[in-house]
Write a protein that holds these residues in place. Structure first.
Motif, PDB file in Angstrom:
ATOM      1  N   TRP A 184       0.811  -1.218   0.000  1.00  0.00           N
ATOM      2  CA  TRP A 184       0.000   0.000   0.000  1.00  0.00           C
ATOM      3  C   TRP A 184       0.849   1.275   0.000  1.00  0.00           C
ATOM      4  CZ3 TRP A 184      -4.856   1.193  -1.057  1.00  0.00           C
ATOM      5  CH2 TRP A 184      -5.410   2.380  -0.572  1.00  0.00           C
ATOM      6  N   ASN A 185       1.757   1.402   0.947  1.00  0.00           N
ATOM      7  CA  ASN A 185       2.551   2.632   1.075  1.00  0.00           C
ATOM      8  C   ASN A 185       3.452   2.890  -0.120  1.00  0.00           C
ATOM      9  OD1 ASN A 185       1.416   3.073   3.557  1.00  0.00           O
ATOM     10  ND2 ASN A 185       3.265   2.641   4.744  1.00  0.00           N
ATOM     11  N   ASP A 186       3.816   1.845  -0.842  1.00  0.00           N
ATOM     12  CA  ASP A 186       4.738   1.996  -1.970  1.00  0.00           C
ATOM     13  C   ASP A 186       4.004   2.182  -3.297  1.00  0.00           C
ATOM     14  OD1 ASP A 186       6.769   1.614  -0.124  1.00  0.00           O
ATOM     15  OD2 ASP A 186       6.806  -0.553  -0.467  1.00  0.00           O
ATOM     16  N   THR A 210       2.149   5.718  -3.791  1.00  0.00           N
ATOM     17  CA  THR A 210       2.884   6.968  -3.623  1.00  0.00           C
ATOM     18  C   THR A 210       3.736   7.293  -4.848  1.00  0.00           C
ATOM     19  OG1 THR A 210       4.581   5.722  -2.384  1.00  0.00           O
ATOM     20  CG2 THR A 210       2.920   6.898  -1.108  1.00  0.00           C
ATOM     21  N   GLU A 222       9.642   8.729  -3.643  1.00  0.00           N
ATOM     22  CA  GLU A 222      10.122   8.302  -2.331  1.00  0.00           C
ATOM     23  C   GLU A 222       9.959   9.415  -1.296  1.00  0.00           C
ATOM     24  OE1 GLU A 222      14.404   6.890  -0.646  1.00  0.00           O
ATOM     25  OE2 GLU A 222      13.701   5.851  -2.466  1.00  0.00           O
ATOM     26  N   ASP A 263       8.000   3.308  11.325  1.00  0.00           N
ATOM     27  CA  ASP A 263       7.429   3.039   9.999  1.00  0.00           C
ATOM     28  C   ASP A 263       8.532   2.872   8.957  1.00  0.00           C
ATOM     29  OD1 ASP A 263       4.923   3.210  10.999  1.00  0.00           O
ATOM     30  OD2 ASP A 263       4.471   5.190  10.196  1.00  0.00           O
ATOM     31  N   LYS A 276       9.831   3.746   5.012  1.00  0.00           N
ATOM     32  CA  LYS A 276       9.653   4.890   4.121  1.00  0.00           C
ATOM     33  C   LYS A 276       8.745   4.509   2.964  1.00  0.00           C
ATOM     34  CE  LYS A 276      13.922   4.047   1.478  1.00  0.00           C
ATOM     35  NZ  LYS A 276      15.233   4.634   1.102  1.00  0.00           N
ATOM     36  N   HIS A 277       8.177   5.519   2.313  1.00  0.00           N
ATOM     37  CA  HIS A 277       7.355   5.301   1.132  1.00  0.00           C
ATOM     38  C   HIS A 277       8.295   5.242  -0.077  1.00  0.00           C
ATOM     39  CE1 HIS A 277       4.913   7.424   4.163  1.00  0.00           C
ATOM     40  NE2 HIS A 277       3.900   6.704   3.696  1.00  0.00           N
ATOM     41  N   GLY A 323       7.517   5.020  -3.402  1.00  0.00           N
ATOM     42  CA  GLY A 323       7.128   5.780  -4.585  1.00  0.00           C
ATOM     43  C   GLY A 323       7.035   4.971  -5.869  1.00  0.00           C
ATOM     44  N   LEU A 356      -4.129   7.111   0.985  1.00  0.00           N
ATOM     45  CA  LEU A 356      -3.089   7.091  -0.057  1.00  0.00           C
ATOM     46  C   LEU A 356      -3.682   6.700  -1.412  1.00  0.00           C
ATOM     47  CD1 LEU A 356      -0.007   5.473   1.750  1.00  0.00           C
ATOM     48  CD2 LEU A 356      -0.246   7.848   1.002  1.00  0.00           C
ATOM     49  N   SER A 360      -4.466  11.578   0.826  1.00  0.00           N
ATOM     50  CA  SER A 360      -3.255  11.959   1.565  1.00  0.00           C
ATOM     51  C   SER A 360      -2.500  13.063   0.826  1.00  0.00           C
ATOM     52  CB  SER A 360      -2.362  10.727   1.762  1.00  0.00           C
ATOM     53  OG  SER A 360      -3.043   9.718   2.458  1.00  0.00           O
ATOM     54  N   TYR A 400       1.152  14.722   1.254  1.00  0.00           N
ATOM     55  CA  TYR A 400       2.365  14.036   0.828  1.00  0.00           C
ATOM     56  C   TYR A 400       3.444  15.047   0.418  1.00  0.00           C
ATOM     57  CZ  TYR A 400       5.026  10.014  -0.770  1.00  0.00           C
ATOM     58  OH  TYR A 400       5.986   9.034  -0.897  1.00  0.00           O
TER      59      TYR A 400
END
Length: 230
Positions: free
Chosen positions: A62-64, A67, A70, A78, A80-81, A83, A122, A146, A149
């Motif tokens: 999800w986070n990657d 997004t 990066e 947490d 990092k994202h 991207g 996100l 979100s 960002y």
């Protein structure tokens, strides 16, 4: 409901029998089993007939995948994202959407009137970003997106969204900006800024809902889908 899996991503297609030969198709990037909940809320709201294609994104991805570039972790423990939005968008365009289109044509005997894209949190960030990176979508739902960002506000103003976009729905909970986190608390300011900037040339709306980021997530997404279909 029809379900298929590509690259460990499960996609569900929701459809209610309708008389029209063409129907809008909304792509929802969903966290876990959010898709069925959004579909049920759409039916409860008497949303105009449409087809929902819900792609379930795992918590790991999800986070990657949602997004655009990066960014560092929001909290100490947490990750990092990373991207990967551009890569994931190509996957949508080349894998998920063609399979969905073929199934809709062959089994529902429907043509796609237009494609919309929706997401929460996100997923709402990704939906808006996708409007800048491809011309395949016509309408966007960024529900509690979100938009805090890092560097997104600058990106929105320095780049042009697809000329094919004609409606965008933005929303937030009225307590989301009360965060003590220095980045998260900017979400209302940046969401309204994006709305005002894009509303100059596109039919857009900003709606505020009761509660924090985690309240009535499926309903908030469904309200956005209902609005863009009208």
């Amino acid at each position: 409901m029809y379900r298929f899996e590509i690259d460990n991503k499960i996609t569900d297609i929701f459809y209610k029998e309708a008389g029209e030969s063409k129907l809008p198709v909304i792509i929802l990037n969903a966290f876990g089993d959010e898709g069925i909940k959004v579909w049920e809320e759409c039916q409860r709201l008497n949303t105009k007939d449409f087809i929902l294609v819900s792609v379930s994104i795992s918590e790991t991805d999800w986070n990657d995948n949602m997004t655009p570039w990066e960014a560092p972790p929001l909290y100490k423990n947490d990750g990092k994202h990373l991207g990967y939005a551009d890569k994931y968008l190509r996957f949508l365009e080349k894998e998920i959407i063609p399979v969905s289109r073929d199934y809709i044509k062959t089994n529902f005997h429907k043509k796609i009137e237009y494609l919309g894209i929706a997401g929460y949190s996100l997923g709402g960030l990704f939906a808006l970003y996708a409007g800048y990176k491809t011309d395949i979508f016509k309408r966007i739902v960024s529900a509690s997106g979100s938009l805090w960002y890092p560097n997104l506000a600058e990106y929105i103003k320095e780049n042009k969204i697809s000329k094919n976009i004609d409606k965008i729905y933005f929303s937030l909970g009225n307590k989301e900006a009360m965060s003590k986190h220095r980045i998260l608390k900017t979400v209302k300011e940046k969401t309204i800024s994006a709305y005002e900037h894009l509303n100059k040339n596109i039919n857009a709306i900003f709606e505020e809902n009761e509660g924090n980021h985690f309240k009535n997530t499926a309903l908030r997404t469904a309200k956005g889908i209902k609005w863009i279909l009208e």
